[in-house]
Design a protein around this motif. Structure first.
Motif, PDB file in Angstrom:
ATOM      1  N   PHE A  42      55.309  12.061  11.320  1.00  0.00           N
ATOM      2  CA  PHE A  42      55.473  13.223  10.437  1.00  0.00           C
ATOM      3  C   PHE A  42      55.911  12.976   9.062  1.00  0.00           C
ATOM      4  O   PHE A  42      56.997  12.061   9.004  1.00  0.00           O
ATOM      5  N   GLU A  43      55.459  13.520   8.058  1.00  0.00           N
ATOM      6  CA  GLU A  43      55.901  13.135   6.641  1.00  0.00           C
ATOM      7  C   GLU A  43      57.330  13.591   6.500  1.00  0.00           C
ATOM      8  O   GLU A  43      57.931  12.528   5.796  1.00  0.00           O
ATOM      9  N   ASP A  44      57.672  14.549   6.891  1.00  0.00           N
ATOM     10  CA  ASP A  44      59.220  15.253   6.800  1.00  0.00           C
ATOM     11  C   ASP A  44      59.996  14.511   8.148  1.00  0.00           C
ATOM     12  O   ASP A  44      61.255  15.040   7.908  1.00  0.00           O
ATOM     13  N   GLY A  45      59.500  14.035   9.065  1.00  0.00           N
ATOM     14  CA  GLY A  45      60.334  13.728   9.959  1.00  0.00           C
ATOM     15  C   GLY A  45      61.185  14.719  10.759  1.00  0.00           C
ATOM     16  O   GLY A  45      60.360  15.928  11.089  1.00  0.00           O
ATOM     17  N   LEU A  46      62.426  14.742  10.892  1.00  0.00           N
ATOM     18  CA  LEU A  46      63.208  15.472  11.766  1.00  0.00           C
ATOM     19  C   LEU A  46      63.266  16.823  10.620  1.00  0.00           C
ATOM     20  O   LEU A  46      63.727  17.959  11.406  1.00  0.00           O
ATOM     21  N   ASP A  47      63.002  16.748   9.646  1.00  0.00           N
ATOM     22  CA  ASP A  47      63.127  17.829   8.864  1.00  0.00           C
ATOM     23  C   ASP A  47      61.679  18.708   8.584  1.00  0.00           C
ATOM     24  O   ASP A  47      61.540  19.471   7.771  1.00  0.00           O
ATOM     25  N   THR A  48      60.869  18.437   9.694  1.00  0.00           N
ATOM     26  CA  THR A  48      59.617  18.989   9.248  1.00  0.00           C
ATOM     27  C   THR A  48      59.716  20.639  10.054  1.00  0.00           C
ATOM     28  O   THR A  48      60.639  21.021  10.991  1.00  0.00           O
ATOM     29  N   LEU A  49      59.260  21.585   9.414  1.00  0.00           N
ATOM     30  CA  LEU A  49      59.066  23.137   9.680  1.00  0.00           C
ATOM     31  C   LEU A  49      58.440  23.399  10.924  1.00  0.00           C
ATOM     32  O   LEU A  49      57.204  22.696  10.839  1.00  0.00           O
ATOM     33  N   ILE A  50      58.851  23.812  11.884  1.00  0.00           N
ATOM     34  CA  ILE A  50      57.935  24.018  13.040  1.00  0.00           C
ATOM     35  C   ILE A  50      57.328  25.287  13.259  1.00  0.00           C
ATOM     36  O   ILE A  50      56.754  25.657  14.414  1.00  0.00           O
TER      37      ILE A  50
END
Length: 582
Positions: free
Chosen positions: A466-474
């Motif tokens: 994911f582009e934002d890694g763990l900061d990806t909005l789910i």
């Protein structure tokens, strides 16, 4: 069939003690301002008498200047005091609303799980956000306007008596009739407002369910069905509002009719008295203006009265909710447990949701610390109920559950659940980022612990892409992720919590082979050194369990390890071989 009368739980004395008295300073200042404002408003009609009787006939220009200055000063005082009144009481009312909402939410969230099994989410949201709104009319300008209106009417009544007792007596007759009508009407309207809160909560609850289940609705082409259901609900709400509007409009119309007739009568009687020189023109003008000042608050009473009635109705429903006993209300729960080892023992435990209908019946077993206990059986056999008892979501009807020798019924829930972890089949994820969801049980955990949990649950296998890694909005409930990804986040959350007792409820069902491979590996990491209870329909996932309990009709019919139970060729054997054929 007669409709059951809704109880009026909240009394005026209760509201005074819990809402008004703690804010006595603001309320007293507000009342003082309303007194100043109303008294300033009476300067104009009283000045009119002197204008007509003394100033104009004698052409007294000096007195005219003083009258104009007095009226102008009174208008300024009235304007400033009204502004200050709104600022003080309205702001305090909104502050009270926010505090009440927080209190109701805090109470609801501490209620037992069984309460939520029968309550609708949307309905509870409505109870939190809407029912407390009416208190703005108790602490805010509504109550002040009513008190100010009563005060104004009383002062005007005294002045009217001073001017003409006969005319005043004529006015009191329709005013008294209107008072009786109002008391009767507001007694009738309070249950209507209570019912409105109930209907509004039901409609809101259904709408919340509809929006949450939109994929199911569209999948079954059931849009029209849901539209019809919602239309029926809002129509019920309309009919309720119509009933209250009919009642309040009747009160207003009665006031207009009675007081209008009184005004017409006064015109005739006053005109006669002026012509017979028993009343001066200035007295008549002052009487007419003061009568208007007395009648205006009375006309407003129907609107203010309905607002206050609505406030009491909302507080009735709030009180009803706040009277629900908290999960922590059990006085037997006094023990704060230290770090647990995790020995869990059931001794002759029975449980029933409804009296006389046991779901769990005389169950006994020991789950030693650090072992894996699997619960298997057909749907409805009682597996999930057993796990709910372990989690203390439910309390046994009879028998004892102990943890490290402590009676579970005597442990403080926060100290016990702080060492408990749960991973469900459809585990709930909150809207936000992956990081926030994993940190949910331990928001202050450092990056090192977070990274360990992420790797142990193989969450990094997909977040690295994911582009934002763990900061990806789910998205809401993790809608942007696959089922396997959501499960791994839930497992990482449990690993971060580091529980001593772990409950896995169908944690590997409905997954593809690749997702199951990752989740099995992450679960193996999660279960290390923890007392684990596994509920699984897919029996292939529990072969390595230290003990397997076969549950049927609320009883343990078989127990042992995988190979031992197969050798018995009993119920477990039937379940296992049946799945092997599928």
């Amino acid at each position: 069939m007669a409709k059951k009368k809704l109880p009026n739980r909240v009394t005026i004395s209760n509201v005074f003690k819990t809402i008004i008295w703690p804010r006595k300073k603001q309320v007293l200042i507000g009342l003082a301002l309303i007194v100043v404002s109303r008294l300033a408003g009476l300067v104009l009609p009283w000045a009119s008498k002197y204008l007509m009787d003394d100033v104009i006939p004698s052409a007294n220009f000096d007195f005219l200047k003083w009258l104009i200055a007095a009226v102008a000063g009174a208008v300024i005082i009235q304007s400033v005091s009204s502004y200050a009144l709104t600022q003080i009481l309205s702001v305090e009312a909104q502050h009270l609303i926010s505090k009440l909402r927080a209190q109701v939410q805090a109470h609801i969230i501490r209620l037992p799980i069984r309460f939520f099994d029968t309550a609708k989410t949307g309905e509870l949201v409505s109870r939190v956000m809407t029912d407390v709104e009416g208190v703005r009319n108790l602490v805010g300008t509504g109550l002040a306007q009513m008190v100010g209106g009563v005060l104004t009417s009383l002062i005007c009544l005294v002045l009217l008596i001073v001017i003409s007792p006969a005319l005043t007596l004529f006015v009191l007759l329709p005013v008294g009739i209107f008072g009786l009508i109002s008391m009767k009407a507001f007694g009738k309207i309070r249950p209507i407002f209570r019912e409105r809160g109930k209907i509004n909560a039901e409609v809101t609850g259904r709408l919340t369910e509809t929006l949450g289940g939109i994929r199911v609705i569209k999948g079954f082409n059931a849009e029209n069905q849901e539209i019809t259901t919602f239309e029926t609900g809002v129509n019920r709400l309309f009919l309720n509002v119509k009933s209250s509007l009919t009642t309040t409009s009747f009160v207003t119309s009665a006031a207009t009719l009675l007081l209008g007739l009184a005004s017409a009568g006064i015109m005739g009687i006053g005109g006669y008295m002026i012509m017979t020189e028993t009343l001066t023109f200035g007295d008549f003008l002052a009487f007419t203006l003061l009568l208007g000042f007395m009648i205006a608050p009375i006309l407003q009473m129907s609107n203010i009265g309905s607002q206050l009635t609505e406030a009491f109705a909302g507080l009735d429903r709030t009180e009803e909710l706040m009277n629900q006993p908290l999960e922590t209300a059990d006085r037997n729960r006094t023990l704060v447990v230290p770090q647990l080892k995790g020995d869990v023992q059931f001794e002759n435990v029975s449980f029933a949701y409804d009296a006389g209908k046991p779901v769990i019946n005389d169950v006994s077993f020991l789950a030693p610390a650090g072992t894996v206990t699997a619960l298997v059986g057909s749907s409805g056999s009682g597996k999930t109920t057993l796990s709910g008892l372990v989690a203390s979501f439910l309390n046994p009807t009879s028998g004892t559950i102990t943890v490290d020798g402590y009676n579970l019924r005597q442990l403080k829930l926060d100290s016990y659940r702080n060492q408990l972890g749960v991973v469900l089949q459809d585990d709930f994820l909150f809207e936000g980022t992956i990081r926030q969801n994993i940190l949910f049980p331990r928001p202050d955990a450092g990056d090192e612990r977070l990274t360990q949990a992420v790797r142990a649950a193989y969450v990094n296998e997909f977040t690295d892409r994911f582009e934002d890694g763990l900061d990806t909005l789910i998205g809401e409930r993790g809608v942007k992720l696959s089922g396997g990804q959501r499960q791994r986040i839930a497992i990482a959350r449990a690993i971060l919590a580091d529980p001593r007792i772990l409950i896995l409820d169908e944690a590997t069902s409905n997954l593809d082979a690749e997702s199951e491979q990752y989740i099995q590996a992450s679960l193996k990491e999660l279960m290390k050194g923890r007392t684990t209870f596994v509920i699984a329909h897919r029996l292939s996932t529990i072969r390595q369990a230290d003990q397997i309990l076969v549950v049927e009709n609320g009883q343990i019919v078989e127990r042992g390890r995988h190979a031992e139970l197969l050798a018995l060729e009993g119920r477990y054997y039937d379940l296992y071989t049946y799945q092997a054929k599928i």
